[in-house]
Design a protein around this motif. Structure first.
Motif, PDB file in Angstrom:
ATOM      1  N   ASP A  64       0.854  -1.182   0.000  1.00  0.00           N
ATOM      2  CA  ASP A  64       0.000   0.000   0.000  1.00  0.00           C
ATOM      3  C   ASP A  64       0.895   1.238   0.000  1.00  0.00           C
ATOM      4  N   GLY A  65       1.266   1.697  -1.187  1.00  0.00           N
ATOM      5  CA  GLY A  65       2.168   2.823  -1.297  1.00  0.00           C
ATOM      6  C   GLY A  65       1.590   4.119  -0.773  1.00  0.00           C
ATOM      7  N   GLU A  66       0.296   4.338  -0.959  1.00  0.00           N
ATOM      8  CA  GLU A  66      -0.295   5.594  -0.506  1.00  0.00           C
ATOM      9  C   GLU A  66      -0.367   5.652   1.017  1.00  0.00           C
ATOM     10  N   LEU A  67      -0.662   4.535   1.663  1.00  0.00           N
ATOM     11  CA  LEU A  67      -0.667   4.515   3.122  1.00  0.00           C
ATOM     12  C   LEU A  67       0.750   4.718   3.653  1.00  0.00           C
ATOM     13  N   ALA A  68       1.726   4.081   3.010  1.00  0.00           N
ATOM     14  CA  ALA A  68       3.118   4.290   3.417  1.00  0.00           C
ATOM     15  C   ALA A  68       3.496   5.754   3.257  1.00  0.00           C
ATOM     16  N   TRP A  69       3.113   6.344   2.120  1.00  0.00           N
ATOM     17  CA  TRP A  69       3.485   7.731   1.865  1.00  0.00           C
ATOM     18  C   TRP A  69       2.796   8.693   2.827  1.00  0.00           C
ATOM     19  N   ALA A  70       1.566   8.386   3.209  1.00  0.00           N
ATOM     20  CA  ALA A  70       0.871   9.232   4.182  1.00  0.00           C
ATOM     21  C   ALA A  70       1.649   9.295   5.486  1.00  0.00           C
ATOM     22  N   ASN A  71       2.294   8.200   5.857  1.00  0.00           N
ATOM     23  CA  ASN A  71       3.100   8.198   7.080  1.00  0.00           C
ATOM     24  C   ASN A  71       4.437   8.895   6.879  1.00  0.00           C
ATOM     25  N   VAL A  72       5.010   8.777   5.692  1.00  0.00           N
ATOM     26  CA  VAL A  72       6.223   9.543   5.404  1.00  0.00           C
ATOM     27  C   VAL A  72       5.930  11.035   5.463  1.00  0.00           C
ATOM     28  N   ARG A  73       4.778  11.437   4.951  1.00  0.00           N
ATOM     29  CA  ARG A  73       4.426  12.856   4.940  1.00  0.00           C
ATOM     30  C   ARG A  73       4.345  13.428   6.355  1.00  0.00           C
ATOM     31  N   LYS A  74       4.042  12.591   7.323  1.00  0.00           N
ATOM     32  CA  LYS A  74       3.960  13.098   8.697  1.00  0.00           C
ATOM     33  C   LYS A  74       5.294  13.650   9.182  1.00  0.00           C
ATOM     34  N   ILE A  75       6.398  13.041   8.711  1.00  0.00           N
ATOM     35  CA  ILE A  75       7.688  13.586   9.137  1.00  0.00           C
ATOM     36  C   ILE A  75       8.160  14.696   8.205  1.00  0.00           C
ATOM     37  N   LEU A  76       7.674  14.707   6.964  1.00  0.00           N
ATOM     38  CA  LEU A  76       8.063  15.771   6.043  1.00  0.00           C
ATOM     39  C   LEU A  76       7.321  17.068   6.333  1.00  0.00           C
ATOM     40  N   ASP A  77       6.109  16.977   6.863  1.00  0.00           N
ATOM     41  CA  ASP A  77       5.243  18.146   6.994  1.00  0.00           C
ATOM     42  C   ASP A  77       5.156  18.697   8.410  1.00  0.00           C
ATOM     43  N   ASN A  78       5.916  18.136   9.347  1.00  0.00           N
ATOM     44  CA  ASN A  78       5.745  18.522  10.749  1.00  0.00           C
ATOM     45  C   ASN A  78       7.011  19.063  11.392  1.00  0.00           C
ATOM     46  N   GLY A  79       7.908  19.629  10.581  1.00  0.00           N
ATOM     47  CA  GLY A  79       9.081  20.284  11.150  1.00  0.00           C
ATOM     48  C   GLY A  79       9.961  19.359  11.958  1.00  0.00           C
ATOM     49  N   MET A  80      10.353  18.257  11.362  1.00  0.00           N
ATOM     50  CA  MET A  80      11.125  17.256  12.098  1.00  0.00           C
ATOM     51  C   MET A  80      12.598  17.206  11.707  1.00  0.00           C
ATOM     52  N   PHE A  81      13.083  18.179  10.928  1.00  0.00           N
ATOM     53  CA  PHE A  81      14.475  18.131  10.510  1.00  0.00           C
ATOM     54  C   PHE A  81      15.197  19.430  10.862  1.00  0.00           C
ATOM     55  N   PHE A  82      16.375  19.269  11.428  1.00  0.00           N
ATOM     56  CA  PHE A  82      17.248  20.402  11.684  1.00  0.00           C
ATOM     57  C   PHE A  82      17.980  20.761  10.391  1.00  0.00           C
ATOM     58  N   ASP A  83      18.752  21.843  10.431  1.00  0.00           N
ATOM     59  CA  ASP A  83      19.412  22.303   9.210  1.00  0.00           C
ATOM     60  C   ASP A  83      20.467  21.328   8.706  1.00  0.00           C
ATOM     61  N   SER A  84      20.947  20.450   9.556  1.00  0.00           N
ATOM     62  CA  SER A  84      21.896  19.414   9.139  1.00  0.00           C
ATOM     63  C   SER A  84      21.196  18.232   8.484  1.00  0.00           C
TER      64      SER A  84
END
Length: 697
Positions: A570-590
């Motif tokens: 289920d690629g769309e369900l997997a991607w929905a979970n990936v989006r949670k880390i892409l869209d919620n400010g989870m990465f520092f500048d490094s």
């Protein structure tokens, strides 16, 4: 695509650019007038009295504990199993020290970079890397500088003492620092750092613990770090640093890159970003360019923090004392998620450190099994600091003695390593046999029910944890026991009235608002539940994923679900979970990540796990089967991946998709594999002659 660019200084250590050789790591931050370099070491853990803590000797209480659980009295069972203990934590990982580089006149427009292919962090007047070849931190500075070492990092306990010094010997100038742990801590003595300061031309002045260099064409710095079990009779020797300094920065970098680059470049991902999109500073990356960069940054951070040990909760880096969860190896989820991209990502060298972690503690696992359950075999703890593998992190609320799946779960990356390389770790067969022995003894005299049992980190109905037949424990027992008589007595998995794979096979209430999805163990990393062989259970597993709440939207929870969804195609369900880390400010500048949204809690789970997630979306494998694009989401409509390793000793040398699909496979041995692509209906038996590439279109 293989570097980071930032046009702004890092004002805090969390945004520091990173380098490491799997043992020592550095964090470079600060601005043009004052830069700071934090030095870290995998073995730097603060003694807190738990280094020699042993598991509770409660085997004689097992009948009573079982009776209490079966009678519906889990709170009493947990209290009995706790043996009166309070919750104790592993020895916390901590930073070493900082090098402070001060400049009277800052250079012009500021920019900083990290080159993933070389491991080098650079600004206009500062270049640095941690050498895999020579086991030292290497730095080159230009311009006039004042240098000093300091241990005054945020949160430093008053009981940890630092001594700093600068001096000259035989014409060589050095900076030294020694950290001493409190003697009552019950662990190591302390640690030490030594930096050689080698200017080319100019003049050097030493005053107290500070070195000032003026008029030099460049300044070469070489640093090494050590941890001491006992007070050392002599300081760190310096002769070897002088010999290395004679080689010069460029030669030392070349020696390091010869080892680093081939590992890093084995796997690459191209999602079609344009050169202009890829050239943007890190804060402006978006879309395909951002995802490409996160993939390659994750591989870089994995490679840089994996070596003598696997990555910790913070990888190999930390700029302040007091790491969340002791900055240890949390084994019930986080560690295996970070290892998800090692085998399929063609980094078998990193398995050595992972195996060494287990190898160094396997006797402790045997003690856990014997003392807690009176059983032969091995029982793994839910966390370790890298030194103590005894199961002592528990109390009446948290019954970690009842999590039984740990050994099977932690050995599985080694099973996968054997499948991808054909070269098993020498002890693996014995360790798997010991895992089987534990389950045989644990289940002896029962009806096949697993009791006590614990589904990390959830209790039925959100209540007490002690239960019967947690699905993760049953899956581990089933995997360890195979078709043995004991294995055949285990209960079947349960599909509840909602159509979901139940977290407990016992008749208990579900609880869904939680970040862990431990009951998906038979889906990922095991291959037991899958749409082809067990379609009904696979459907139920997908329902379980859809029902799960997000709790605090932790990074590891989202990516664990994405891995399970990829296995369920289920690629769309997997991607929905990936989006949670892409869209919620989870990465520092490094591009190091945080545990929670809003850059809260410095934590490597998202950064280091993401490459494994993306590879699982693009290639699925088990011995004899290679599936291309098994769970491709629409967001990844075109691209190319190179170098993916498959379980079964096949390498996907290249896979392209978008305008059709093409793949090139190779194998080191003669074999025939089934190649699948669901979307096109492709199913083909492909002969792979040893060492020859085969095209598939």
């Amino acid at each position: 695509m293989h570097s980071l660019l930032d046009l702004s200084p890092a004002l805090t250590w969390e945004d520091a650019f990173l380098s490491g050789n799997g043992e020592v790591g550095i964090m470079v931050y600060g601005g043009p007038r004052e830069e700071r370099v934090v030095v870290n070491h995998h073995r730097f853990v603060l003694p807190n009295g738990t280094r020699d803590r042993r598991p509770p000797a409660i085997a004689h209480l097992l009948p009573e504990i079982r009776s209490l659980i079966l009678a519906g009295r889990p709170v009493e069972a947990q209290a009995l199993a706790a043996d009166g203990r309070s919750l104790e934590w592993t020895q916390p990982f901590h930073p070493g020290w900082e090098l402070v580089i001060s400049r009277p006149v800052p250079s012009g427009e500021y920019r900083r970079t990290t080159d993933f292919t070389t491991g080098e962090v650079a600004t206009q007047s500062h270049r640095a890397f941690v050498s895999r070849a020579d086991a030292v931190v290497v730095q080159r500075l230009t311009g006039d500088v004042t240098l000093r070492l300091t241990g005054d990092l945020p949160g430093r306990p008053d009981t940890v003492r630092y001594e700093t010094a600068a001096g000259e010997r035989d014409g060589q100038v050095f900076l030294r620092i020694r950290g001493t742990y409190p003697p009552e801590g019950g662990g190591a003595f302390g640690f030490e750092g030594l930096t050689l300061v080698r200017p080319r031309g100019g003049s050097v002045a030493v005053a107290g613990d500070t070195v000032t260099v003026t008029g030099a064409a460049e300044v070469l710095l070489l640093t090494k770090a050590a941890r001491y079990e006992e007070s050392p009779a002599e300081p760190l020797p310096d002769a070897d640093l002088g010999e290395l300094a004679a080689l010069g920065y460029d030669t030392l970098l070349e020696r390091h890159v010869a080892r680093h680059r081939p590992l890093y470049e084995r796997v690459t991902l191209d999602l079609g970003a344009t050169p202009d999109e890829r050239a943007r500073p890190v804060g402006e990356l978006a879309g395909a360019a951002l995802l490409e960069r996160l993939f390659h940054a994750g591989r870089y951070l994995l490679l840089s923090s994996g070596g003598i040990l696997p990555p910790r909760l913070t990888g190999l880096w930390l700029g302040a004392w007091g790491a969340a969860w002791s900055g240890d190896f949390t084994t019930d989820a986080n560690l295996n998620l970070q290892m998800s991209g090692v085998n399929i990502g063609a980094l078998p060298e990193l398995i050595d450190g992972y195996a060494d972690l287990i190898r160094g503690q396997i006797d402790h696992w045997r003690t856990n099994a014997r003392e807690i359950y009176g059983a032969r075999g091995i029982l793994a703890p839910s966390r370790t600091d890298g030194e103590n593998g005894h199961l002592f992190h528990l109390n009446a609320k948290w019954p970690w003695t009842m999590w039984l799946a740990g050994a099977d779960w932690l050995l599985y990356p080694l099973v996968e390593h054997a499948e991808t390389t054909g070269e098993p770790v020498p002890e693996l067969a014995d360790w798997l046999a010991e895992c089987r022995l534990f389950w045989e003894d644990f289940l002896a005299g029962t009806d096949g029910s697993v009791v006590p049992s614990f589904s990390p980190e959830v209790g039925p109905g959100g209540g007490p944890f002690a239960c019967v037949n947690a699905t993760m424990d049953v899956a581990a027992a089933r995997h360890a026991l195979g078709d043995s008589p004991a294995g055949k007595r285990l209960p079947p998995y349960k599909i509840d009235e909602r159509g979901a794979l139940a977290e407990w096979i016992a008749d208990v209430a579900p609880y869904e608002d939680h970040r862990h999805v431990s009951h998906l163990y038979p889906v990922w990393p095991l291959h037991e539940i899958n749409p082809d062989d067990t379609p009904e259970l696979a459907t139920a597993a997908r329902v379980a994923l859809l029902l799960r709440g997000d709790e605090n939207v932790s990074a590891h929870g989202s990516l664990h679900r994405a891995l399970a969804a990829a296995r369920l195609k289920d690629g769309e369900l997997a991607w929905a979970n990936v989006r949670k880390i892409l869209d919620n400010g989870m990465f520092f500048d490094s591009l190091m990540s945080s545990h929670n949204p809003g850059r809260e809690i410095y934590n490597a789970d998202a950064a280091i796990s993401l490459p494994g997630v993306l590879l699982e979306l693009l290639v699925y494998s088990r011995p004899g089967i290679v599936e291309l694009l098994p769970a491709l989401p629409q967001a990844l409509e075109r691209g190319r991946v190179r170098g993916v390793r498959c379980r079964g000793r096949v390498t996907v040398e290249e896979l392209t998709w978008g305008d059709g699909i093409r793949a090139r496979l190779t194998s080191p041995i003669d074999q025939t594999v089934t190649v699948l692509h669901r979307a096109s209906g492709l199913r083909r038996e492909v002969e792979l002659p040893a060492g020859k590439s085969v095209e598939i279109a």
